[in-house]
Design an enzyme around this catalytic site. Structure first.
Site, PDB file in Angstrom:
ATOM      1  N   CYS A  87      -3.763  -0.917  -2.288  1.00 40.51           N
ATOM      2  CA  CYS A  87      -3.968   0.519  -2.483  1.00 40.51           C
ATOM      3  C   CYS A  87      -4.840   0.691  -3.731  1.00 40.51           C
ATOM      4  O   CYS A  87      -4.456   0.252  -4.816  1.00 40.51           O
ATOM      5  CB  CYS A  87      -2.607   1.172  -2.686  1.00 40.51           C
ATOM      6  SG  CYS A  87      -2.673   2.873  -3.253  1.00 40.51           S
ATOM      7  N   ASN A  88      -5.987   1.311  -3.571  1.00 39.70           N
ATOM      8  CA  ASN A  88      -6.886   1.477  -4.714  1.00 39.70           C
ATOM      9  C   ASN A  88      -6.259   2.300  -5.832  1.00 39.70           C
ATOM     10  O   ASN A  88      -6.463   2.014  -7.005  1.00 39.70           O
ATOM     11  CB  ASN A  88      -8.185   2.162  -4.278  1.00 39.70           C
ATOM     12  CG  ASN A  88      -9.179   1.190  -3.705  1.00 39.70           C
ATOM     13  OD1 ASN A  88     -10.049   0.702  -4.398  1.00 39.70           O
ATOM     14  ND2 ASN A  88      -9.029   0.864  -2.438  1.00 39.70           N
ATOM     15  N   CYS A  95     -11.067   3.089  -1.179  1.00 38.00           N
ATOM     16  CA  CYS A  95      -9.763   3.504  -0.639  1.00 38.00           C
ATOM     17  C   CYS A  95      -9.616   2.799   0.694  1.00 38.00           C
ATOM     18  O   CYS A  95     -10.568   2.733   1.477  1.00 38.00           O
ATOM     19  CB  CYS A  95      -9.724   5.022  -0.451  1.00 38.00           C
ATOM     20  SG  CYS A  95      -8.256   5.605   0.438  1.00 38.00           S
ATOM     21  N   THR A  96      -8.421   2.270   0.930  1.00 40.76           N
ATOM     22  CA  THR A  96      -8.251   1.440   2.138  1.00 40.76           C
ATOM     23  C   THR A  96      -8.352   2.214   3.448  1.00 40.76           C
ATOM     24  O   THR A  96      -8.467   1.613   4.510  1.00 40.76           O
ATOM     25  CB  THR A  96      -6.889   0.714   2.101  1.00 40.76           C
ATOM     26  OG1 THR A  96      -5.890   1.673   1.792  1.00 40.76           O
ATOM     27  CG2 THR A  96      -6.899  -0.384   1.072  1.00 40.76           C
ATOM     28  N   HIS A  97      -8.302   3.539   3.376  1.00 39.31           N
ATOM     29  CA  HIS A  97      -8.498   4.305   4.606  1.00 39.31           C
ATOM     30  C   HIS A  97      -9.981   4.380   5.007  1.00 39.31           C
ATOM     31  O   HIS A  97     -10.292   4.600   6.170  1.00 39.31           O
ATOM     32  CB  HIS A  97      -8.011   5.755   4.436  1.00 39.31           C
ATOM     33  CG  HIS A  97      -6.539   5.926   4.564  1.00 39.31           C
ATOM     34  ND1 HIS A  97      -5.661   5.458   3.620  1.00 39.31           N
ATOM     35  CD2 HIS A  97      -5.775   6.542   5.519  1.00 39.31           C
ATOM     36  CE1 HIS A  97      -4.414   5.781   3.989  1.00 39.31           C
ATOM     37  NE2 HIS A  97      -4.461   6.424   5.130  1.00 39.31           N
ATOM     38  N   GLU A 134      -5.876  10.162   8.717  1.00 38.83           N
ATOM     39  CA  GLU A 134      -4.496  10.191   9.221  1.00 38.83           C
ATOM     40  C   GLU A 134      -4.343  11.169  10.379  1.00 38.83           C
ATOM     41  O   GLU A 134      -3.469  11.016  11.221  1.00 38.83           O
ATOM     42  CB  GLU A 134      -3.530  10.513   8.076  1.00 38.83           C
ATOM     43  CG  GLU A 134      -3.563   9.356   7.088  1.00 38.83           C
ATOM     44  CD  GLU A 134      -2.441   9.331   6.090  1.00 38.83           C
ATOM     45  OE1 GLU A 134      -1.857  10.399   5.824  1.00 38.83           O
ATOM     46  OE2 GLU A 134      -2.156   8.232   5.573  1.00 38.83           O
ATOM     47  N   ASP A 138       0.869  -1.182   0.000  1.00 33.13           N
ATOM     48  CA  ASP A 138       0.000   0.000   0.000  1.00 33.13           C
ATOM     49  C   ASP A 138       0.900   1.224   0.000  1.00 33.13           C
ATOM     50  O   ASP A 138       2.089   1.140   0.298  1.00 33.13           O
ATOM     51  CB  ASP A 138      -0.877  -0.006   1.259  1.00 33.13           C
ATOM     52  CG  ASP A 138      -1.803   1.203   1.331  1.00 33.13           C
ATOM     53  OD1 ASP A 138      -2.376   1.573   0.290  1.00 33.13           O
ATOM     54  OD2 ASP A 138      -1.942   1.789   2.418  1.00 33.13           O
ATOM     55  N   SER A 139       0.310   2.377  -0.313  1.00 37.48           N
ATOM     56  CA  SER A 139       1.070   3.627  -0.256  1.00 37.48           C
ATOM     57  C   SER A 139       1.450   3.988   1.175  1.00 37.48           C
ATOM     58  O   SER A 139       2.366   4.758   1.399  1.00 37.48           O
ATOM     59  CB  SER A 139       0.249   4.760  -0.856  1.00 37.48           C
ATOM     60  OG  SER A 139      -0.947   4.920  -0.121  1.00 37.48           O
ATOM     61  N   TYR A 141      -0.419   8.145  -2.602  1.00 42.04           N
ATOM     62  CA  TYR A 141      -0.391   7.937  -4.052  1.00 42.04           C
ATOM     63  C   TYR A 141      -1.556   8.655  -4.746  1.00 42.04           C
ATOM     64  O   TYR A 141      -1.450   9.018  -5.912  1.00 42.04           O
ATOM     65  CB  TYR A 141      -0.499   6.445  -4.394  1.00 42.04           C
ATOM     66  CG  TYR A 141       0.736   5.615  -4.121  1.00 42.04           C
ATOM     67  CD1 TYR A 141       1.883   6.174  -3.558  1.00 42.04           C
ATOM     68  CD2 TYR A 141       0.750   4.266  -4.433  1.00 42.04           C
ATOM     69  CE1 TYR A 141       3.005   5.398  -3.315  1.00 42.04           C
ATOM     70  CE2 TYR A 141       1.874   3.485  -4.209  1.00 42.04           C
ATOM     71  CZ  TYR A 141       2.994   4.049  -3.642  1.00 42.04           C
ATOM     72  OH  TYR A 141       4.097   3.269  -3.414  1.00 42.04           O
ATOM     73  N   GLY A 142      -2.671   8.797  -4.021  1.00 41.08           N
ATOM     74  CA  GLY A 142      -3.932   9.222  -4.647  1.00 41.08           C
ATOM     75  C   GLY A 142      -3.871  10.569  -5.331  1.00 41.08           C
ATOM     76  O   GLY A 142      -4.671  10.868  -6.209  1.00 41.08           O
TER      77      GLY A 142
END
Lengths: 260, 260
Positions: B69-70, B180-182, B148, B6-7, B38-39
Protein backbone atom coordinates in the site's frame (compact mmCIF):
# COMPACT_ATOMS: atom_id res chain seq x y z
CA UNK A 1 -26.88 15.34 25.73
CA UNK A 2 -28.12 14.45 22.28
CA UNK A 3 -25.64 11.91 20.93
CA UNK A 4 -25.14 11.71 17.18
CA UNK A 5 -22.82 9.33 15.37
CA UNK A 6 -21.77 8.86 11.79
CA UNK A 7 -19.04 7.05 9.90
CA UNK A 8 -17.41 10.41 9.29
CA UNK A 9 -18.34 14.05 9.08
CA UNK A 10 -21.27 13.72 6.64
CA UNK A 11 -23.56 13.18 9.65
CA UNK A 12 -22.84 16.74 10.68
CA UNK A 13 -25.68 17.68 8.32
CA UNK A 14 -27.85 16.03 11.00
CA UNK A 15 -26.02 17.80 13.83
CA UNK A 16 -26.56 21.08 12.05
CA UNK A 17 -30.29 20.46 11.59
CA UNK A 18 -30.63 19.50 15.29
CA UNK A 19 -28.68 22.58 16.33
CA UNK A 20 -31.00 24.75 14.22
CA UNK A 21 -34.27 23.22 15.44
CA UNK A 22 -33.26 22.49 19.04
CA UNK A 23 -30.65 25.09 19.95
CA UNK A 24 -31.39 24.74 23.66
CA UNK A 25 -29.88 21.25 23.94
CA UNK A 26 -26.28 20.18 23.97
CA UNK A 27 -25.01 17.90 21.20
CA UNK A 28 -22.22 15.35 21.36
CA UNK A 29 -21.08 14.11 17.98
CA UNK A 30 -18.87 11.15 17.14
CA UNK A 31 -17.46 10.68 13.62
CA UNK A 32 -15.66 7.38 13.08
CA UNK A 33 -13.13 8.75 10.60
CA UNK A 34 -10.61 6.03 11.49
CA UNK A 35 -12.87 3.44 9.86
CA UNK A 36 -14.80 5.57 7.39
CA UNK A 37 -16.57 4.92 5.03
CA UNK A 38 -19.15 2.39 6.22
CA UNK A 39 -21.13 2.20 2.97
CA UNK A 40 -18.69 -0.16 1.28
CA UNK A 41 -18.20 -2.45 4.30
CA UNK A 42 -20.06 -5.62 5.33
CA UNK A 43 -23.16 -5.48 7.54
CA UNK A 44 -21.31 -7.40 10.23
CA UNK A 45 -18.55 -4.78 10.36
CA UNK A 46 -21.04 -1.89 10.35
CA UNK A 47 -23.00 -3.41 13.27
CA UNK A 48 -19.86 -3.77 15.37
CA UNK A 49 -18.77 -0.19 14.63
CA UNK A 50 -22.25 1.12 15.49
CA UNK A 51 -22.18 -0.61 18.88
CA UNK A 52 -18.73 0.88 19.58
CA UNK A 53 -19.92 4.37 18.61
CA UNK A 54 -23.08 4.18 20.72
CA UNK A 55 -21.07 3.02 23.74
CA UNK A 56 -18.73 5.96 23.27
CA UNK A 57 -21.62 8.46 23.17
CA UNK A 58 -23.41 6.96 26.18
CA UNK A 59 -20.13 6.91 28.09
CA UNK A 60 -19.81 10.63 27.42
CA UNK A 61 -23.25 11.53 28.69
CA UNK A 62 -25.63 11.07 25.75
CA UNK A 63 -29.21 10.25 26.80
CA UNK A 64 -30.70 10.11 23.31
CA UNK A 65 -28.95 8.66 20.23
CA UNK A 66 -29.31 9.61 16.58
CA UNK A 67 -27.77 7.25 14.05
CA UNK A 68 -26.82 9.86 11.47
CA UNK A 69 -25.29 7.37 9.03
CA UNK A 70 -27.73 5.69 6.65
CA UNK A 71 -25.51 2.65 6.23
CA UNK A 72 -25.44 2.13 10.00
CA UNK A 73 -29.17 2.90 10.36
CA UNK A 74 -29.94 0.36 7.62
CA UNK A 75 -28.28 -2.59 9.27
CA UNK A 76 -27.81 -1.74 12.95
CA UNK A 77 -30.91 0.15 14.23
CA UNK A 78 -32.79 -2.86 15.55
CA UNK A 79 -29.71 -4.30 17.24
CA UNK A 80 -28.87 -0.99 18.91
CA UNK A 81 -32.46 -0.65 20.16
CA UNK A 82 -32.31 -4.13 21.68
CA UNK A 83 -28.93 -3.55 23.23
CA UNK A 84 -29.23 -0.03 24.65
CA UNK A 85 -31.92 1.36 26.90
CA UNK A 86 -32.19 4.91 25.53
CA UNK A 87 -34.36 6.37 22.75
CA UNK A 88 -32.62 5.68 19.44
CA UNK A 89 -33.50 7.72 16.37
CA UNK A 90 -32.23 7.16 12.88
CA UNK A 91 -32.33 8.94 9.55
CA UNK A 92 -34.40 6.39 7.65
CA UNK A 93 -37.87 6.25 9.24
CA UNK A 94 -38.50 10.02 9.23
CA UNK A 95 -37.38 10.26 5.59
CA UNK A 96 -39.69 7.42 4.63
CA UNK A 97 -42.64 9.15 6.31
CA UNK A 98 -41.95 12.40 4.48
CA UNK A 99 -41.49 10.67 1.13
CA UNK A 100 -44.72 8.69 1.50
CA UNK A 101 -46.64 11.78 2.58
CA UNK A 102 -45.39 13.89 -0.29
CA UNK A 103 -45.64 11.44 -3.19
CA UNK A 104 -48.71 11.72 -5.42
CA UNK A 105 -47.75 9.22 -8.12
CA UNK A 106 -46.63 6.59 -5.59
CA UNK A 107 -43.27 6.31 -7.35
CA UNK A 108 -40.46 6.95 -4.87
CA UNK A 109 -36.76 6.95 -5.59
CA UNK A 110 -33.97 6.14 -3.12
CA UNK A 111 -30.29 6.89 -3.55
CA UNK A 112 -27.67 5.70 -1.08
CA UNK A 113 -24.47 3.76 -0.52
CA UNK A 114 -24.09 0.10 -1.48
CA UNK A 115 -24.73 -1.01 2.12
CA UNK A 116 -27.92 1.06 2.41
CA UNK A 117 -29.38 -0.02 -0.93
CA UNK A 118 -28.36 -3.66 -0.39
CA UNK A 119 -30.25 -3.69 2.92
CA UNK A 120 -33.55 -2.97 1.14
CA UNK A 121 -34.65 -1.08 4.26
CA UNK A 122 -36.27 1.90 2.53
CA UNK A 123 -38.30 -0.29 0.22
CA UNK A 124 -39.42 -2.43 3.15
CA UNK A 125 -40.47 0.56 5.27
CA UNK A 126 -42.26 2.30 2.40
CA UNK A 127 -44.17 -0.87 1.51
CA UNK A 128 -45.17 -1.31 5.16
CA UNK A 129 -46.83 2.09 5.03
CA UNK A 130 -48.11 2.01 1.44
CA UNK A 131 -48.08 -1.49 -0.07
CA UNK A 132 -49.12 -0.13 -3.46
CA UNK A 133 -46.20 2.29 -3.78
CA UNK A 134 -43.34 1.55 -6.16
CA UNK A 135 -39.78 2.04 -4.94
CA UNK A 136 -36.80 2.48 -7.26
CA UNK A 137 -33.35 2.33 -5.71
CA UNK A 138 -29.93 3.22 -7.00
CA UNK A 139 -26.62 2.68 -5.20
CA UNK A 140 -24.39 5.71 -5.84
CA UNK A 141 -21.00 4.79 -4.34
CA UNK A 142 -19.13 7.58 -6.15
CA UNK A 143 -21.06 10.42 -4.50
CA UNK A 144 -19.39 10.26 -1.07
CA UNK A 145 -15.86 10.46 -2.52
CA UNK A 146 -16.99 13.31 -4.79
CA UNK A 147 -18.27 15.30 -1.81
CA UNK A 148 -15.18 14.48 0.23
CA UNK A 149 -13.03 15.67 -2.67
CA UNK A 150 -14.98 18.95 -2.55
CA UNK A 151 -16.23 18.43 -6.11
CA UNK A 152 -19.68 19.78 -5.33
CA UNK A 153 -20.43 21.57 -8.55
CA UNK A 154 -17.95 20.26 -11.12
CA UNK A 155 -18.66 18.96 -14.60
CA UNK A 156 -17.51 15.48 -13.53
CA UNK A 157 -19.94 15.41 -10.61
CA UNK A 158 -22.84 16.49 -12.82
CA UNK A 159 -21.98 13.80 -15.34
CA UNK A 160 -21.83 11.09 -12.65
CA UNK A 161 -25.11 12.33 -11.13
CA UNK A 162 -26.75 12.09 -14.56
CA UNK A 163 -25.49 8.52 -14.90
CA UNK A 164 -26.95 7.52 -11.53
CA UNK A 165 -30.17 9.54 -11.71
CA UNK A 166 -31.30 8.98 -15.30
CA UNK A 167 -32.79 5.51 -14.58
CA UNK A 168 -34.77 7.02 -11.65
CA UNK A 169 -35.92 9.96 -13.76
CA UNK A 170 -37.27 7.54 -16.34
CA UNK A 171 -39.42 5.91 -13.64
CA UNK A 172 -41.31 9.17 -13.13
CA UNK A 173 -40.61 9.37 -9.43
CA UNK A 174 -41.97 12.45 -7.66
CA UNK A 175 -40.07 12.01 -4.38
CA UNK A 176 -36.40 11.18 -4.04
CA UNK A 177 -34.88 10.28 -0.69
CA UNK A 178 -31.28 11.46 -0.24
CA UNK A 179 -30.36 8.28 1.62
CA UNK A 180 -26.87 9.31 2.73
CA UNK A 181 -25.84 12.20 4.94
CA UNK A 182 -23.31 13.44 2.38
CA UNK A 183 -25.92 13.94 -0.31
CA UNK A 184 -27.57 17.13 0.99
CA UNK A 185 -24.32 18.85 -0.01
CA UNK A 186 -25.15 17.90 -3.63
CA UNK A 187 -28.81 18.96 -3.30
CA UNK A 188 -28.71 21.73 -5.91
CA UNK A 189 -27.09 19.56 -8.58
CA UNK A 190 -29.42 16.64 -7.80
CA UNK A 191 -32.48 18.90 -7.92
CA UNK A 192 -31.31 20.36 -11.22
CA UNK A 193 -30.75 16.91 -12.69
CA UNK A 194 -34.17 15.62 -11.56
CA UNK A 195 -36.10 18.68 -12.73
CA UNK A 196 -37.15 21.42 -10.36
CA UNK A 197 -40.88 20.96 -10.13
CA UNK A 198 -41.03 17.28 -10.89
CA UNK A 199 -39.31 15.67 -7.92
CA UNK A 200 -39.28 16.58 -4.27
CA UNK A 201 -35.97 15.82 -2.55
CA UNK A 202 -36.27 14.40 0.96
CA UNK A 203 -33.36 15.43 3.17
CA UNK A 204 -33.18 12.95 6.02
CA UNK A 205 -31.08 15.25 8.20
CA UNK A 206 -33.95 17.73 8.48
CA UNK A 207 -36.57 15.01 8.89
CA UNK A 208 -34.81 13.26 11.78
CA UNK A 209 -34.32 16.58 13.57
CA UNK A 210 -38.06 17.32 13.21
CA UNK A 211 -38.88 13.86 14.57
CA UNK A 212 -36.63 14.37 17.58
CA UNK A 213 -38.18 17.79 18.20
CA UNK A 214 -41.66 16.28 18.22
CA UNK A 215 -40.54 13.44 20.50
CA UNK A 216 -39.02 15.80 23.06
CA UNK A 217 -42.17 17.95 23.03
CA UNK A 218 -44.23 14.87 23.80
CA UNK A 219 -41.78 13.37 26.30
CA UNK A 220 -40.78 16.13 28.71
CA UNK A 221 -39.32 13.56 31.12
CA UNK A 222 -36.73 12.56 28.53
CA UNK A 223 -36.21 16.19 27.52
CA UNK A 224 -35.36 17.00 31.14
CA UNK A 225 -32.51 14.50 31.17
CA UNK A 226 -30.80 16.41 28.35
CA UNK A 227 -28.22 19.02 29.17
CA UNK A 228 -28.82 22.60 28.16
CA UNK A 229 -26.19 24.92 26.78
CA UNK A 230 -24.62 25.47 23.44
CA UNK A 231 -21.18 23.95 24.01
CA UNK A 232 -21.56 21.21 21.45
CA UNK A 233 -18.76 18.67 21.23
CA UNK A 234 -17.46 17.13 18.05
CA UNK A 235 -15.30 14.03 18.48
CA UNK A 236 -13.60 12.10 15.68
CA UNK A 237 -11.57 8.88 15.73
CA UNK A 238 -9.10 10.26 13.18
CA UNK A 239 -8.29 13.80 12.11
CA UNK A 240 -7.71 14.91 8.54
CA UNK A 241 -7.72 18.25 6.75
CA UNK A 242 -10.41 17.05 4.35
CA UNK A 243 -12.71 16.30 7.30
CA UNK A 244 -12.14 19.74 8.82
CA UNK A 245 -12.99 21.30 5.43
CA UNK A 246 -16.24 19.33 5.04
CA UNK A 247 -17.29 20.21 8.61
CA UNK A 248 -16.76 23.89 7.80
CA UNK A 249 -18.70 23.58 4.56
CA UNK A 250 -21.65 22.01 6.40
CA UNK A 251 -21.79 24.52 9.25
CA UNK A 252 -20.60 27.55 7.33
CA UNK A 253 -18.19 28.23 10.18
CA UNK A 254 -15.14 26.67 11.79
CA UNK A 255 -15.89 23.58 13.89
CA UNK A 256 -13.36 22.44 16.50
CA UNK A 257 -13.00 18.68 16.03
CA UNK A 258 -11.44 16.74 18.87
CA UNK A 259 -9.58 13.52 18.17
CA UNK A 260 -10.14 10.62 20.58
CA UNK B 1 6.19 -17.14 3.58
CA UNK B 2 6.22 -13.85 1.72
CA UNK B 3 3.87 -11.58 3.67
CA UNK B 4 2.08 -8.82 1.76
CA UNK B 5 -0.30 -6.29 3.23
CA UNK B 6 -2.49 -3.56 1.83
CA UNK B 7 -5.39 -1.42 2.99
CA UNK B 8 -7.67 -3.52 0.82
CA UNK B 9 -7.47 -5.68 -2.27
CA UNK B 10 -5.59 -3.22 -4.55
CA UNK B 11 -2.32 -4.64 -3.20
CA UNK B 12 -3.19 -7.91 -4.89
CA UNK B 13 -1.60 -6.38 -7.98
CA UNK B 14 1.64 -6.83 -5.99
CA UNK B 15 0.70 -10.36 -4.93
CA UNK B 16 0.02 -11.22 -8.55
CA UNK B 17 3.38 -9.85 -9.71
CA UNK B 18 5.17 -11.80 -6.94
CA UNK B 19 3.25 -14.96 -7.85
CA UNK B 20 4.28 -14.54 -11.49
CA UNK B 21 7.96 -13.84 -10.85
CA UNK B 22 8.45 -16.11 -7.82
CA UNK B 23 5.95 -18.95 -8.23
CA UNK B 24 8.02 -21.26 -6.03
CA UNK B 25 7.31 -19.34 -2.81
CA UNK B 26 4.19 -19.22 -0.72
CA UNK B 27 2.41 -15.90 -0.26
CA UNK B 28 0.32 -14.75 2.69
CA UNK B 29 -1.73 -11.66 1.98
CA UNK B 30 -3.61 -9.43 4.40
CA UNK B 31 -6.09 -6.83 3.15
CA UNK B 32 -7.41 -4.49 5.85
CA UNK B 33 -10.84 -4.03 4.31
CA UNK B 34 -12.40 -3.25 7.70
CA UNK B 35 -10.49 0.04 7.80
CA UNK B 36 -9.95 0.70 4.09
CA UNK B 37 -9.06 3.13 2.53
CA UNK B 38 -5.84 4.38 4.12
CA UNK B 39 -5.15 7.16 1.61
CA UNK B 40 -7.62 9.59 3.18
CA UNK B 41 -6.61 8.87 6.82
CA UNK B 42 -4.03 10.57 9.02
CA UNK B 43 -0.40 9.39 9.11
CA UNK B 44 -0.83 8.45 12.76
CA UNK B 45 -3.74 6.13 11.96
CA UNK B 46 -1.93 4.59 8.98
CA UNK B 47 1.17 3.84 11.09
CA UNK B 48 -0.90 2.06 13.74
CA UNK B 49 -2.74 0.00 11.11
CA UNK B 50 0.55 -0.92 9.42
CA UNK B 51 1.98 -2.20 12.70
CA UNK B 52 -1.18 -4.29 13.29
CA UNK B 53 -1.00 -5.74 9.77
CA UNK B 54 2.70 -6.63 10.03
CA UNK B 55 2.13 -8.34 13.39
CA UNK B 56 -0.68 -10.37 11.82
CA UNK B 57 1.53 -11.53 8.93
CA UNK B 58 4.51 -12.37 11.15
CA UNK B 59 2.20 -14.26 13.49
CA UNK B 60 1.06 -16.34 10.52
CA UNK B 61 4.54 -17.31 9.40
CA UNK B 62 5.73 -14.49 7.13
CA UNK B 63 9.53 -14.11 7.05
CA UNK B 64 9.65 -11.25 4.56
CA UNK B 65 7.18 -8.35 4.39
CA UNK B 66 6.04 -6.30 1.42
CA UNK B 67 4.11 -3.12 2.17
CA UNK B 68 1.86 -3.18 -0.90
CA UNK B 69 0.00 0.00 0.00
CA UNK B 70 1.64 3.25 -1.09
CA UNK B 71 -0.05 5.25 1.66
CA UNK B 72 1.34 2.86 4.29
CA UNK B 73 4.75 2.69 2.59
CA UNK B 74 4.90 6.51 2.53
CA UNK B 75 4.46 7.03 6.23
CA UNK B 76 5.21 3.71 7.98
CA UNK B 77 8.20 2.03 6.25
CA UNK B 78 10.91 3.41 8.54
CA UNK B 79 8.93 2.68 11.68
CA UNK B 80 8.20 -0.91 10.60
CA UNK B 81 11.90 -1.45 9.79
CA UNK B 82 12.88 -0.20 13.26
CA UNK B 83 10.24 -2.28 14.98
CA UNK B 84 10.45 -5.62 13.18
CA UNK B 85 13.52 -7.73 12.54
CA UNK B 86 12.68 -9.10 9.08
CA UNK B 87 13.43 -7.74 5.59
CA UNK B 88 10.75 -5.16 4.75
CA UNK B 89 10.12 -4.17 1.14
CA UNK B 90 7.78 -1.49 -0.07
CA UNK B 91 6.40 -0.29 -3.36
CA UNK B 92 8.03 3.15 -3.40
CA UNK B 93 11.82 2.66 -3.60
CA UNK B 94 11.77 0.22 -6.56
CA UNK B 95 9.38 2.49 -8.47
CA UNK B 96 11.62 5.51 -7.83
CA UNK B 97 14.65 3.60 -9.13
CA UNK B 98 12.84 2.60 -12.30
CA UNK B 99 11.51 6.11 -12.89
CA UNK B 100 14.92 7.71 -12.41
CA UNK B 101 16.57 5.14 -14.68
CA UNK B 102 14.04 5.58 -17.45
CA UNK B 103 13.63 9.38 -17.50
CA UNK B 104 15.61 11.27 -20.12
CA UNK B 105 14.15 14.74 -19.59
CA UNK B 106 14.47 14.52 -15.79
CA UNK B 107 10.80 15.44 -15.41
CA UNK B 108 9.02 12.76 -13.39
CA UNK B 109 5.33 12.66 -12.48
CA UNK B 110 3.80 11.00 -9.44
CA UNK B 111 0.15 10.21 -8.91
CA UNK B 112 -1.20 8.80 -5.65
CA UNK B 113 -3.61 9.19 -2.76
CA UNK B 114 -3.71 12.28 -0.57
CA UNK B 115 -1.63 10.55 2.15
CA UNK B 116 1.06 9.47 -0.32
CA UNK B 117 1.38 12.84 -2.04
CA UNK B 118 1.21 14.73 1.27
CA UNK B 119 4.16 12.67 2.57
CA UNK B 120 6.43 14.00 -0.22
CA UNK B 121 8.25 10.66 -0.10
CA UNK B 122 8.63 10.15 -3.86
CA UNK B 123 10.04 13.62 -4.39
CA UNK B 124 12.46 13.14 -1.51
CA UNK B 125 13.70 9.78 -2.79
CA UNK B 126 14.04 10.96 -6.39
CA UNK B 127 16.00 14.05 -5.32
CA UNK B 128 18.30 11.86 -3.21
CA UNK B 129 19.22 9.94 -6.34
CA UNK B 130 19.12 12.79 -8.84
CA UNK B 131 19.14 16.22 -7.23
CA UNK B 132 18.63 17.92 -10.59
CA UNK B 133 15.42 16.06 -11.45
CA UNK B 134 12.05 17.81 -11.29
CA UNK B 135 9.15 16.02 -9.64
CA UNK B 136 5.51 16.91 -10.27
CA UNK B 137 2.92 15.34 -8.01
CA UNK B 138 -0.84 15.10 -8.18
CA UNK B 139 -3.14 13.64 -5.54
CA UNK B 140 -5.93 11.71 -7.29
CA UNK B 141 -8.35 10.69 -4.52
CA UNK B 142 -11.17 9.80 -6.93
CA UNK B 143 -9.26 7.01 -8.69
CA UNK B 144 -9.54 4.38 -5.94
CA UNK B 145 -13.33 4.71 -5.69
CA UNK B 146 -13.59 4.62 -9.49
CA UNK B 147 -11.65 1.34 -9.62
CA UNK B 148 -13.63 -0.09 -6.71
CA UNK B 149 -16.83 0.85 -8.51
CA UNK B 150 -15.55 -1.12 -11.51
CA UNK B 151 -15.58 2.00 -13.69
CA UNK B 152 -12.35 1.09 -15.45
CA UNK B 153 -13.11 2.31 -18.92
CA UNK B 154 -16.10 4.65 -18.60
CA UNK B 155 -16.48 8.14 -19.99
CA UNK B 156 -16.60 9.53 -16.44
CA UNK B 157 -13.31 7.87 -15.53
CA UNK B 158 -11.60 9.20 -18.65
CA UNK B 159 -12.87 12.69 -17.89
CA UNK B 160 -11.59 12.56 -14.30
CA UNK B 161 -8.25 11.17 -15.47
CA UNK B 162 -7.92 14.05 -17.92
CA UNK B 163 -8.61 16.50 -15.11
CA UNK B 164 -5.91 14.99 -12.90
CA UNK B 165 -3.34 14.28 -15.61
CA UNK B 166 -3.49 17.44 -17.76
CA UNK B 167 -1.30 19.49 -15.36
CA UNK B 168 1.31 16.69 -15.43
CA UNK B 169 1.17 16.41 -19.21
CA UNK B 170 1.86 20.12 -19.48
CA UNK B 171 5.07 19.62 -17.48
CA UNK B 172 6.47 17.37 -20.21
CA UNK B 173 7.11 14.44 -17.89
CA UNK B 174 8.49 11.32 -19.56
CA UNK B 175 8.00 8.94 -16.61
CA UNK B 176 4.87 8.66 -14.48
CA UNK B 177 4.83 6.60 -11.29
CA UNK B 178 1.50 4.90 -10.59
CA UNK B 179 1.82 5.55 -6.86
CA UNK B 180 -1.15 3.49 -5.69
CA UNK B 181 -1.78 -0.21 -6.11
CA UNK B 182 -5.21 0.39 -7.60
CA UNK B 183 -3.86 2.42 -10.50
CA UNK B 184 -2.40 -0.41 -12.62
CA UNK B 185 -6.03 -1.36 -13.28
CA UNK B 186 -6.40 2.01 -15.04
CA UNK B 187 -3.10 1.66 -16.92
CA UNK B 188 -4.58 1.65 -20.42
CA UNK B 189 -6.67 4.76 -19.86
CA UNK B 190 -3.78 6.56 -18.14
CA UNK B 191 -1.37 5.63 -20.94
CA UNK B 192 -3.88 6.81 -23.53
CA UNK B 193 -4.36 10.10 -21.72
CA UNK B 194 -0.60 10.73 -21.35
CA UNK B 195 0.26 9.80 -24.94
CA UNK B 196 1.65 6.41 -25.87
CA UNK B 197 5.25 7.17 -26.76
CA UNK B 198 5.69 10.24 -24.61
CA UNK B 199 5.43 8.90 -21.07
CA UNK B 200 6.57 5.65 -19.54
CA UNK B 201 4.28 4.39 -16.80
CA UNK B 202 6.03 2.87 -13.81
CA UNK B 203 3.97 0.11 -12.19
CA UNK B 204 5.25 -0.30 -8.64
CA UNK B 205 3.74 -3.77 -8.25
CA UNK B 206 6.07 -5.17 -10.91
CA UNK B 207 9.05 -3.20 -9.65
CA UNK B 208 8.75 -4.39 -6.04
CA UNK B 209 8.42 -8.01 -7.21
CA UNK B 210 11.59 -7.63 -9.29
CA UNK B 211 13.40 -6.14 -6.30
CA UNK B 212 12.34 -9.03 -4.07
CA UNK B 213 13.43 -11.54 -6.72
CA UNK B 214 16.89 -9.97 -6.88
CA UNK B 215 17.13 -9.87 -3.07
CA UNK B 216 16.28 -13.56 -2.70
CA UNK B 217 18.81 -14.50 -5.41
CA UNK B 218 21.47 -12.62 -3.49
CA UNK B 219 20.40 -13.82 -0.04
CA UNK B 220 19.86 -17.57 -0.23
CA UNK B 221 19.84 -17.81 3.58
CA UNK B 222 16.67 -15.71 3.69
CA UNK B 223 15.23 -17.50 0.67
CA UNK B 224 15.63 -20.80 2.54
CA UNK B 225 13.41 -19.58 5.39
CA UNK B 226 10.52 -19.12 2.95
CA UNK B 227 8.04 -21.88 2.50
CA UNK B 228 7.65 -23.45 -0.90
CA UNK B 229 4.37 -24.48 -2.43
CA UNK B 230 1.61 -22.71 -4.24
CA UNK B 231 -1.09 -22.62 -1.56
CA UNK B 232 -1.21 -18.86 -1.26
CA UNK B 233 -3.44 -17.46 1.45
CA UNK B 234 -5.55 -14.35 1.15
CA UNK B 235 -6.87 -12.92 4.41
CA UNK B 236 -9.12 -9.87 4.75
CA UNK B 237 -10.44 -8.08 7.83
CA UNK B 238 -13.85 -7.58 6.20
CA UNK B 239 -15.58 -9.33 3.32
CA UNK B 240 -17.58 -7.61 0.60
CA UNK B 241 -18.74 -8.57 -2.88
CA UNK B 242 -16.95 -5.59 -4.40
CA UNK B 243 -13.64 -6.82 -2.94
CA UNK B 244 -14.18 -10.32 -4.31
CA UNK B 245 -14.88 -8.81 -7.74
CA UNK B 246 -11.70 -6.67 -7.73
CA UNK B 247 -9.61 -9.65 -6.62
CA UNK B 248 -11.00 -11.64 -9.56
CA UNK B 249 -10.31 -8.79 -11.95
CA UNK B 250 -6.68 -8.56 -10.79
CA UNK B 251 -5.93 -12.28 -10.96
CA UNK B 252 -8.20 -13.15 -13.85
CA UNK B 253 -9.52 -16.05 -11.77
CA UNK B 254 -11.49 -16.65 -8.58
CA UNK B 255 -9.54 -15.93 -5.40
CA UNK B 256 -10.74 -17.46 -2.12
CA UNK B 257 -10.62 -14.66 0.43
CA UNK B 258 -10.71 -15.66 4.07
CA UNK B 259 -12.15 -13.28 6.66
CA UNK B 260 -10.29 -12.98 9.96
Amino acid sequence: MIGIFDSGVGGMTVARAVETLLPEYQIIYYGDLARTPYGSKSSEAIIQYSIDNTEFLLGHGARVIIIACNSAASVASDILRQKFDVPIFEVITPAVERAVASSVTGNIGIIGTRATIRSGIYEQKIKQQEPGFRVFSEACPMLVPLVEEGWIDTRETKMILRKYLTPLKQKQIDALVLGCTHYPLLKDSIQHCMGKNRTRLVDSSIEVALTLQKYLDENPVVAETLQHGNVNKYFVSDMTQAAVAIAEKIFGRHIALEKV
